[in-house]
Design a protein around this motif. Structure first.
Motif, short mmCIF file in Angstrom:
data_model
loop_
_atom_site.label_atom_id
_atom_site.label_comp_id
_atom_site.label_asym_id
_atom_site.label_seq_id
_atom_site.Cartn_x
_atom_site.Cartn_y
_atom_site.Cartn_z
N PRO A 1 0.80 -1.23 0.00
CA PRO A 1 0.00 0.00 0.00
C PRO A 1 0.83 1.28 0.00
O PRO A 1 0.36 2.31 -0.49
N VAL B 1 -3.15 3.09 6.59
CA VAL B 1 -4.20 3.28 5.60
C VAL B 1 -3.66 4.12 4.44
O VAL B 1 -3.20 5.24 4.63
N VAL C 1 -4.91 5.30 0.50
CA VAL C 1 -6.14 5.34 -0.27
C VAL C 1 -5.85 5.60 -1.74
O VAL C 1 -4.73 5.94 -2.13
N CYS D 1 -7.89 -0.95 2.48
CA CYS D 1 -8.16 0.22 3.32
C CYS D 1 -9.64 0.54 3.45
O CYS D 1 -10.03 1.45 4.19
N TYR E 1 -11.14 3.53 6.04
CA TYR E 1 -11.26 4.78 5.27
C TYR E 1 -12.71 5.23 5.23
O TYR E 1 -13.03 6.40 5.49
#
Length: 575
Positions: free
Chosen positions: A297, A377, A379, A424, A428
């Motif tokens: 990520p 996290v 995005v 995520c 999120y």
């Protein structure tokens, strides 16, 4: 020696009395049904298998379907392009597609209106309008939806000169649960009109739409990449008013934004330069990078810099422009399968909301004042930023825009590279929805919100939600058009609103090996174990023939319309 192929699943037989009841209706009116259809959303987020998949071509056919559903005790679900990535259109009951119900019924050049059958897709509607020098006043990001589907889920564009797409609807004709086709408008059955404009498929079957058009013209657009500080500094000035159409793509990791502006022009068409991810190399490169981001990520901030730099430019101030027909110039490429979570809040709250969300994405939990850890996290980009402002006093009860104020729509899109859900998503969207609720936000009905129920919507909509449900319950007292999505989202809890006779219940959802979810529902008096409340006894008084006909299928009233039986068996074994 290769192993033999597994036998094909048998198509479940319809209840024995189906043919008997069908024979009572006009044989000259076709009943076009299939038992082999498997429905999925455009993004392949959900799959379901309806008991019957129906493709009517005329109004009498639609009315025949409603009559049969009432007698067979079945729920009806309307579906078009399936662009909503939620389970709103999932059913194991009967599904109606109006793609074969799409004629243009009337063109009034003087009034600049088109009356069409409701299954017509918006791109087809605009092509017909073009022949008469007309076009739709506003569009969302795509025009693949049917006109009925677009207005029923509160589709909108991005302009302070326009509200929802339903704002241009002059009148509707809708088939109700009793089979009657009723016309409604601001002056004729106005409450039904306000409920049907954004119906969520729960009021009836919209079959005819009279739409206000505008003169066709070209649209000149320009898009520029700039620092987010510049966007915020222009927010209260002319950011949203300098052109008829304005939208922003917010790039949180780069702390930049692409500002897209467009206005009508009499100049000839001028094509845009080639789009990087509009070509094969860019399209597949971006997809692969998103897929790599599933496993690493931390790559996603770099992916944002590379992909949007290649697409829009790496330097602040870089811009591109073009002149297109309005009917195509307002559209954009949705690219890949995706989750979308979009809410409206007051436009004046936009700078604060975007600043807080950006801080959270950068790991600043304290600065964002969001009670969710952003640790780990990462995005996808961009966050889409659009605006509307209702210009009419007759608003749908479930209008997603903010009453009497300019509205800002924030869309947190997450791609599903090669059908894989992003890691995520849960946290999120929890943080995003918490933020939106702080500003009294309203969720976009067609999107993937996950923490919305009747209690919250009552606070956001007030009497409008009560009026919508009142009208809905009046015209569909048995819940022929209600399913699990409606119960979970807009309906009061069962303690306040008992289950409707034809309401469909979700009983199984299971992850698919190829991505997405199998969804299975069940109806036919599931809440009391399937008891046949219509059974006769010697003590009952005789009923009229019409009553007997209405309840004839009540022997199958307890027969499940559910398919995917193996899924239910697996669930029961696991309990």
């Amino acid at each position: 020696m290769p192993s033999p192929s597994p036998p094909a699943a048998a198509t479940p037989a319809l209840p024995a009395r189906f043919a008997t009841e069908l024979a009572k209706l006009d044989p000259e009116v076709p009943f076009r049904a299939s038992q082999s259809h498997v429905h999925h959303t455009w993004a392949r987020t959900f799959h379901s298998r309806p008991e019957l998949y129906l493709r009517p071509q005329t109004l009498p056919e639609i009315q025949k379907i409603v009559t049969m559903a009432r007698r067979m005790r079945r729920r009806l679900v309307l579906v078009g392009s399936g662009h909503s990535p939620s389970d709103l259109t999932c059913t194991s009951a009967w599904m109606i597609n109006l793609d074969d119900y799409q004629r243009v019924l009337n063109v009034d050049a003087a009034r600049k209106t088109l009356t069409v059958e409701a299954g017509i897709r918006m791109h087809q509607l605009n092509l017909v309008a073009k022949e008469h020098g007309l076009t739709m006043p506003s569009l969302g990001s795509i025009d693949d939806q049917s006109i009925a589907g677009a207005i029923s889920t509160a589709t909108h564009g991005s302009s302070l000169c326009h509200g929802l797409l339903s704002e241009s609807i002059m009148s509707l004709r809708i088939v109700l649960a009793n089979g009657q086709a009723v016309k409604c408008s601001p002056s004729q059955s106005p409450d039904l009109f306000r409920a049907a404009l954004v119906s969520l498929g729960a009021v009836g079957i919209v079959v005819e739409v009279e739409s206000q058009m505008t003169e066709a013209s070209n649209l000149e657009w320009i898009q520029t990449i700039c620092p987010i500080e510049e966007v915020l500094s222009q927010w209260e000035k002319d950011l949203w008013t300098s052109h008829e159409f304005v939208r922003v793509w917010w790039l949180p990791y780069m702390r930049r934004a692409i500002v897209w502006r467009a206005s009508r022009t009499t100049q000839p068409e001028r094509p845009a330069k080639s789009s990087w991810y509009g070509g094969n190399v860019g399209y597949h490169t971006y997809h692969i990078l998103l897929w790599l981001g599933q496993y690493v990520p931390r790559l996603l901030p770099w992916v944002e810099w590379f992909v949007f730099g290649m697409q829009y430019g790496f330097k602040n101030g870089a811009s591109t422009s073009a002149i297109e027909e309005q009917r195509t110039g307002l559209l954009m490429n949705c690219l890949y399968s995706q989750f979308v979570n979009e809410w409206s809040i007051p436009l004046s709250d936009g700078p604060e909301a975007l600043t807080r969300l950006t801080k959270w994405i950068h790991g600043d939990e304290q600065g964002s004042q969001l009670p969710f850890s952003p640790k780990g996290v990462f995005v996808h980009s961009p966050i889409e930023v659009r605006v509307t402002h209702a210009t009419k006093t007759t608003r749908p009860f479930l209008d997603t825009s903010i009453p009497e104020k300019p509205s800002l729509y924030l869309n947190a899109t997450l791609y599903r590279p090669y059908g894989q859900d992003p890691p995520c998503r849960q946290r999120y969207y929890e943080a995003f929805e918490h933020l939106m609720k702080e500003y009294g936000g309203r969720p976009h009905w067609a999107k993937n919100f996950q923490s919305v129920d009747h209690s919250y919507l009552s606070s956001a909509y007030g009497p409008d939600l009560e009026d919508y449900l009142r009208v809905r319950n009046e015209v569909d007292p048995e819940g022929m058009f209600l399913g699990a999505w409606h119960r979970r989202t807009i309906l009061p809890p069962r303690s306040q609103q008992p289950v409707f006779a034809l309401e469909e219940k979700e009983i199984v959802r299971r992850e698919r090996k190829t991505g997405g979810v199998d969804w299975v529902g069940e109806q036919a008096r599931w809440w009391d174990g399937g008891a046949d409340v219509f059974s006769k006894s010697a003590t009952q008084t005789p009923r009229s023939e019409s009553e007997e006909s209405f309840d004839l299928m009540a022997g199958a009233e307890a027969e499940s319309s559910m398919l995917f039986e193996s899924l239910r068996d697996e669930q029961l074994r696991a309990q």
